[in-house]
Design an enzyme around this catalytic site. Structure first.
Site, PDB file in Angstrom:
ATOM      1  N   ASP A  62     -11.058   4.251 -21.973  1.00  0.00           N
ATOM      2  CA  ASP A  62     -11.331   3.812 -23.353  1.00  0.00           C
ATOM      3  C   ASP A  62     -10.876   2.384 -23.622  1.00  0.00           C
ATOM      4  OD1 ASP A  62     -12.756   5.877 -24.550  1.00  0.00           O
ATOM      5  OD2 ASP A  62     -10.957   6.967 -25.194  1.00  0.00           O
TER       6      ASP A  62
ATOM      7  N   ARG B 292      -4.489   7.476 -23.976  1.00  0.00           N
ATOM      8  CA  ARG B 292      -4.701   6.050 -24.235  1.00  0.00           C
ATOM      9  C   ARG B 292      -3.391   5.264 -24.352  1.00  0.00           C
ATOM     10  NH1 ARG B 292      -9.043   4.291 -28.496  1.00  0.00           N
ATOM     11  NH2 ARG B 292      -8.915   2.456 -27.154  1.00  0.00           N
TER      12      ARG B 292
ATOM     13  N   HIS C  77     -11.463   6.881 -37.492  1.00  0.00           N
ATOM     14  CA  HIS C  77     -10.812   5.572 -37.636  1.00  0.00           C
ATOM     15  C   HIS C  77     -11.408   4.883 -38.875  1.00  0.00           C
ATOM     16  CE1 HIS C  77      -9.657   4.799 -33.128  1.00  0.00           C
ATOM     17  NE2 HIS C  77      -8.549   4.992 -33.824  1.00  0.00           N
TER      18      HIS C  77
ATOM     19  N   CYS D  35     -15.431  -1.465 -32.540  1.00  0.00           N
ATOM     20  CA  CYS D  35     -14.437  -0.856 -31.641  1.00  0.00           C
ATOM     21  C   CYS D  35     -14.224  -1.705 -30.388  1.00  0.00           C
ATOM     22  CB  CYS D  35     -14.896   0.528 -31.192  1.00  0.00           C
ATOM     23  SG  CYS D  35     -15.069   1.712 -32.517  1.00  0.00           S
TER      24      CYS D  35
ATOM     25  N   ARG E  83      -5.621   9.314 -36.939  1.00  0.00           N
ATOM     26  CA  ARG E  83      -4.942   8.600 -35.849  1.00  0.00           C
ATOM     27  C   ARG E  83      -3.676   7.890 -36.347  1.00  0.00           C
ATOM     28  NH1 ARG E  83      -8.381   7.813 -31.380  1.00  0.00           N
ATOM     29  NH2 ARG E  83      -9.735   9.631 -31.266  1.00  0.00           N
TER      30      ARG E  83
HETATM   31  N1  ARG Z   1     -12.766   7.204 -27.441  1.00  0.00           N
HETATM   32  C1  ARG Z   1     -12.001   6.334 -28.278  1.00  0.00           C
HETATM   33  C2  ARG Z   1     -10.988   7.127 -29.064  1.00  0.00           C
HETATM   34  O1  ARG Z   1     -11.324   8.196 -29.502  1.00  0.00           O
HETATM   35  C3  ARG Z   1     -12.895   5.568 -29.207  1.00  0.00           C
HETATM   36  C4  ARG Z   1     -12.168   4.526 -29.972  1.00  0.00           C
HETATM   37  C5  ARG Z   1     -13.061   3.805 -30.926  1.00  0.00           C
HETATM   38  N2  ARG Z   1     -12.424   2.677 -31.434  1.00  0.00           N
HETATM   39  C6  ARG Z   1     -12.414   2.326 -32.729  1.00  0.00           C
HETATM   40  N3  ARG Z   1     -11.871   1.200 -33.042  1.00  0.00           N
HETATM   41  N4  ARG Z   1     -12.900   3.114 -33.650  1.00  0.00           N
HETATM   42  O2  ARG Z   1      -9.867   6.714 -29.240  1.00  0.00           O
END
Ligand code: ARG
Length: 274
Positions: free
Chosen positions: A70, A95, A173, A267, A144
């Site tokens: 990612d 991550r 997000h 992103c 998140r």
């Molecule tokens: N697969 C990543 C996650 O779920 C995607 C992140 C997308 N990034 C963003 N800035 N919205 O963390």
């Protein structure tokens, strides 16, 4: 009469999807059984990079690391305002190691770096409007980034932080539900936010461009604007029309491969603000 929109030169940070894959599912868009074409992902990503450069912006590159699929989503690694970098601390273990790669980049470039002690995913959940109310940070929480990080960011950056609660897991997000379109205005999808947060947005941004479910589902809000040119997912044709009607210049790009990771234009891009 439409207002004259003025572009401002930006400095961005991106990271090639060389190692991109969907190996785990941490948002509703990710499906580990979906095949990903990493080569095509790199091609599409490269076109995005060229588009930004073609618009006159500087693009710095972060070196991608194997085992961090990612990492292409460079927006999540930090949040930079007025030359100060508020570092990220990822929610998911998968991550977590990305934060150190971003930190090393900023430190090697001499930026003032402030390490976080609260969970936050950088520009994924923070947006900055330099000309709104003297310089305003909008911050998402609910999936998140955690609420204490909003206060931590305010202390780190010395800018007021407005907390907004995200309520729809598809828009996990802030940057998939809201974007700055110039230094003082935003576009957003109200349905991604709690009723109270919608009220806050209406009060602060009476002239915002309002997106609907279809615009949001096509990742239209995950855009990057320089004040005039709005680079956005090519599937978001309706939102492109709305932005055009508001005097902006939509620049569609195709990012079908990285979309499988649950992200699009924004992103993939972090803004470095001196
Ligand atoms: N697969 C990543 C996650 O779920 C995607 C992140 C997308 N990034 C963003 N800035 N919205 O963390």
């Amino acid at each position: 009469m439409n207002q004259q929109r003025v572009p401002r030169k930006r400095t961005y940070l991106m990271c090639s999807p060389e190692h991109f894959a969907v190996e785990y599912a941490i948002n509703p868009w990710m499906d580990v059984t979906t095949a990903v074409d990493a080569e095509l992902a790199v091609k599409q990503w490269d076109r995005l990079r060229e588009t930004l450069v073609g618009l006159g912006h500087d693009v710095h590159l972060l070196t991608p690391e194997a085992g961090l699929p990612d990492m292409v989503f460079a927006a999540n690694g930090a949040f930079v305002v007025d030359g100060t970098v508020y570092g990220a601390q990822f929610k998911h273990e998968q991550r977590a190691a990305e934060a150190a790669a971003h930190r090393a980049f900023y430190e090697s470039q001499g930026w003032r770096f402030i390490a976080p002690s609260e969970t936050n995913e950088g520009e994924g959940d923070f947006a900055y409007l330099p000309e709104a109310h003297g310089g305003l940070v909008l911050a998402g929480h609910g999936f998140r980034t955690e609420l204490p990080a909003h206060a931590e960011a305010q202390e780190a950056l010395g800018r007021p932080v407005v907390s907004l609660r995200l309520v729809d897991p598809r828009f996990y997000h802030l940057d998939v539900a809201l974007a700055s379109i110039d230094d003082e205005n935003i576009v957003y999808f109200p349905g991604a936010f709690s009723a109270a947060s919608q009220k806050v947005l209406t009060q602060l941004f009476p002239d915002a461009v309002i997106a609907d479910d279809e615009d949001a589902m096509s990742f239209g809000l995950n855009l990057v604007s320089d004040g005039l040119n709005v680079v956005l997912n090519s599937e978001a044709t309706r939102l492109a029309g709305k932005l055009k009607a508001a005097g902006y210049h939509p620049v569609p790009v195709e990012l079908a491969e990285v979309k499988k990771g649950g992200g699009s234009v924004k992103c993939c891009i972090a803004e470095l603000r001196h």
